[in-house]
Design a protein around this motif. Sequence first.
Motif, PDB file in Angstrom:
ATOM      1  N   LEU A  14      -0.632  -2.363  -2.873  1.00 19.03           N
ATOM      2  CA  LEU A  14      -0.855  -1.069  -2.227  1.00 19.03           C
ATOM      3  C   LEU A  14      -1.217  -1.247  -0.761  1.00 19.03           C
ATOM      4  N   SER A  15      -1.969  -2.288  -0.449  1.00 19.70           N
ATOM      5  CA  SER A  15      -2.332  -2.562   0.939  1.00 19.70           C
ATOM      6  C   SER A  15      -1.099  -2.866   1.783  1.00 19.70           C
ATOM      7  N   ALA A  16      -0.086  -3.487   1.179  1.00 18.49           N
ATOM      8  CA  ALA A  16       1.158  -3.766   1.910  1.00 18.49           C
ATOM      9  C   ALA A  16       1.834  -2.478   2.346  1.00 18.49           C
ATOM     10  N   VAL A  17       1.826  -1.470   1.473  1.00 18.86           N
ATOM     11  CA  VAL A  17       2.421  -0.178   1.825  1.00 18.86           C
ATOM     12  C   VAL A  17       1.525   0.588   2.794  1.00 18.86           C
ATOM     13  N   LEU A  18       0.234   0.587   2.531  1.00 18.38           N
ATOM     14  CA  LEU A  18      -0.692   1.329   3.389  1.00 18.38           C
ATOM     15  C   LEU A  18      -0.718   0.770   4.813  1.00 18.38           C
ATOM     16  N   ALA A  19      -0.518  -0.544   4.948  1.00 15.92           N
ATOM     17  CA  ALA A  19      -0.522  -1.148   6.283  1.00 15.92           C
ATOM     18  C   ALA A  19       0.631  -0.646   7.144  1.00 15.92           C
ATOM     19  N   LEU A  20       1.685  -0.127   6.522  1.00 14.56           N
ATOM     20  CA  LEU A  20       2.835   0.379   7.266  1.00 14.56           C
ATOM     21  C   LEU A  20       2.586   1.761   7.853  1.00 14.56           C
ATOM     22  N   ILE A  21       1.593   2.482   7.332  1.00 16.20           N
ATOM     23  CA  ILE A  21       1.274   3.821   7.833  1.00 16.20           C
ATOM     24  C   ILE A  21       0.442   3.673   9.108  1.00 16.20           C
ATOM     25  N   PRO A  22       0.863   4.274  10.200  1.00 16.10           N
ATOM     26  CA  PRO A  22       0.118   4.093  11.464  1.00 16.10           C
ATOM     27  C   PRO A  22      -1.362   4.414  11.335  1.00 16.10           C
ATOM     28  N   HIS A  23      -2.168   3.616  11.989  1.00 15.00           N
ATOM     29  CA  HIS A  23      -3.618   3.803  11.998  1.00 15.00           C
ATOM     30  C   HIS A  23      -3.958   5.059  12.800  1.00 15.00           C
ATOM     31  N   PRO A  24      -4.935   5.857  12.342  1.00  9.90           N
ATOM     32  CA  PRO A  24      -5.250   7.097  13.077  1.00  9.90           C
ATOM     33  C   PRO A  24      -5.744   6.867  14.498  1.00  9.90           C
TER      34      PRO A  24
END
Length: 725
Positions: free
Chosen positions: A238-248
């Motif tokens: 899940l962290s692999a996918v979440l890391a692709l979402i730009p940081h706020p």
Amino acid sequence: MVLESFQKFHDNGTTTVTQSKVARPTVVRKKFAKPPVKVACLSCRASRTRCDGQDPCSNCLGKRRKCSYLPSKRGGPRKKKRASSISPEGIVPQDDAHSSTIHPAASGFDESTGMFGQIDGLSVPGAGLRSLDFPSDVQSMFADLFIPHDAGHPPAQMEPTPSPSNISTQSLVRTYGSEHDILNAYYDFIHHYFPILPPRAAPASPDRPLDAVGSYSESPTEEPLLLYRPRSPLSLALSAVLALIPHPSDLEPSSPTSVIRRRTYAHTFSQLANASIEADCELHASSTDPSQALSSDRPLINRESFHPHAPVELESILALLVLSVYEYTQRGNLLKMRYRAGQALAIALDMSLHSLGEEYDEFAEARRRAWWMTYYCVLQGSIVSTTPLAIVANDPQFVTPYPRFAADPDGWAVLMQAQQVLVSATQFVIDLNKCVSTRTNMPYIYERMQQLDTWASSALAQSNLLPIVPPSMNCSDGMEFTTAQSIRSISRIKLSSAQIKTHRFRAFSDIPIFIKKHCDLTAANSNGLAACNSAKDSRAQNGITDIRCSCGGLEPFQQPSSEYTPSTASSTSSDYQSISQYSFTSGFPFSIQHSAKVCLRAALLISRMFPSLPIPQPIMNEPKSPQGMTLQPPNQLPRTMPSFACCLMQGSYAMLMIFYKARVEKQLSTDYGNKTTPSDRLIEELRQGLERIIATVTNYAAAFEALDGMRDEIEGAYQTAFPQS
């Protein structure tokens, strides 16, 4: 004239001057006196004229048309065009007769060949996917080898991939500091589209990505230093996918620095997840006493479960499902996508998740979701790659009850039926290719087409039914109402894609250029066999090669009507007449007009359902922005887990083919030039549908790099079809 008597133009683009008998021919000038620009504008690319690279360029300025640029990222071999005439200065004259505007039908289909080539590529399995599994220098090497550097086809724009040690530390990556925060982010960003876990066991909490990331080590080949390393293979995946979402807090999330940093962290998490899966499946006795290991049960995992209602032994299966989608949408690797799903299937079968009974305990929902999402992913791998299924879709041994949404008891059944219809339509494509190429068993194709049409229509009607149970926000399952709605929309998307796959061959079989593209008419004339040339060509889509065309093997099922045979296409008429003995028109259960309408309705529904999917809306803490800068608003967050992105390509393909037909019909109409014709209204509706799809895939591509190519393919074809938009 005198100069021409001493010059001879060669195919390699050089001009030699004949001097005295003792002198050698000397190369004095290249084909172009001025090197072509690296990127041509869309209008010049569409009209095959030379662009000077200015903004606006001289061609568009002189013709008073919109000038816009879109970098080409498509790969693959392209044929060089031989110039028919060369001026004394060695410069190719520009042909002002060709332009991106629509002309009357006197020019026939020739001017539309380029546009059709852009449309046709959208139907290839894996079309548009950018593969990240090859170094950028290797990609550039092959791009230079296969793509001529001319104005019509500029070289693929490959951004350099700097070593991690050279990347600025200003950009941030979405990483989390605890298992709880990762689980909370899963429900915010992933669960609505990919519900592998039961409902939330705790109330939602604010999204808390870390405001700092670890630094890189000296060696660029080593992994990043993580401030927190997740403990479970599922939390790692899940962290692999979440890391692709730009940081706020990333002020430039689309900058190359931010994209490369997110890519590096995501890949590191995926590799750690694979290693953790291997560790969970390892028997400790296998390295010391293999005979004892053979007699042992599954290994015991001494770790706290990631979700309180999901047993820890399911986490490797669920991690593999997440990684399967990651390989497809981020890495652009269809093979690994199917491989990860196959690994999950093997573990699930070994745990007998496919044969669970009606008993219900605190872990029953998790086990049911683990099995049916594994089943879903195995079928999805076959769908996106147009390959035969590794399992029997309706195997009677698969008796595990469906999971359940409290607000929509039939939601899971609708999704699984939609997946079965779509994979059956994909198998229909494979069967059609075989039957047409061998001239056998065509009655089966006609019967199967009718069955699929009835099945898809019935399933689509069922997906449109509103749930009987109203949403109850008082119970813990009430928060899954949005997920249930999303699943319904995904089901409609899949069923619409199945309708397009079932009907597209019949719908477009009256277009001569379509037939010429997909069939070897010479072979049909001499041997009675139609071998599909396009299916044999290598399709190099940014690292993805040797993928078979999913719509290849189509025969001209009927004589093309005069409406679609302009005078310039008459050269192919003898081909059609010579193979009329192989006409299959009488056997088809649907007319061309009916199939075209089915494709149109399905494509427009796809274009409406994708934007209806929810946008992630995490609970945000008070924004902390340095120097008062505005942070990324929540409504710009990308959707995730687009494992069904191929449906976007199917919808775009169908709409552009309908546009192609409507354009020709308009040109041949006696009312050509009027502003209120039915063709104009249809073309405007198609334009709006394509714009919705482009906006959707752009949202996905903000996180998933492999979908960049899909966006560019669709947008490039759109700009060619609507150059003034």
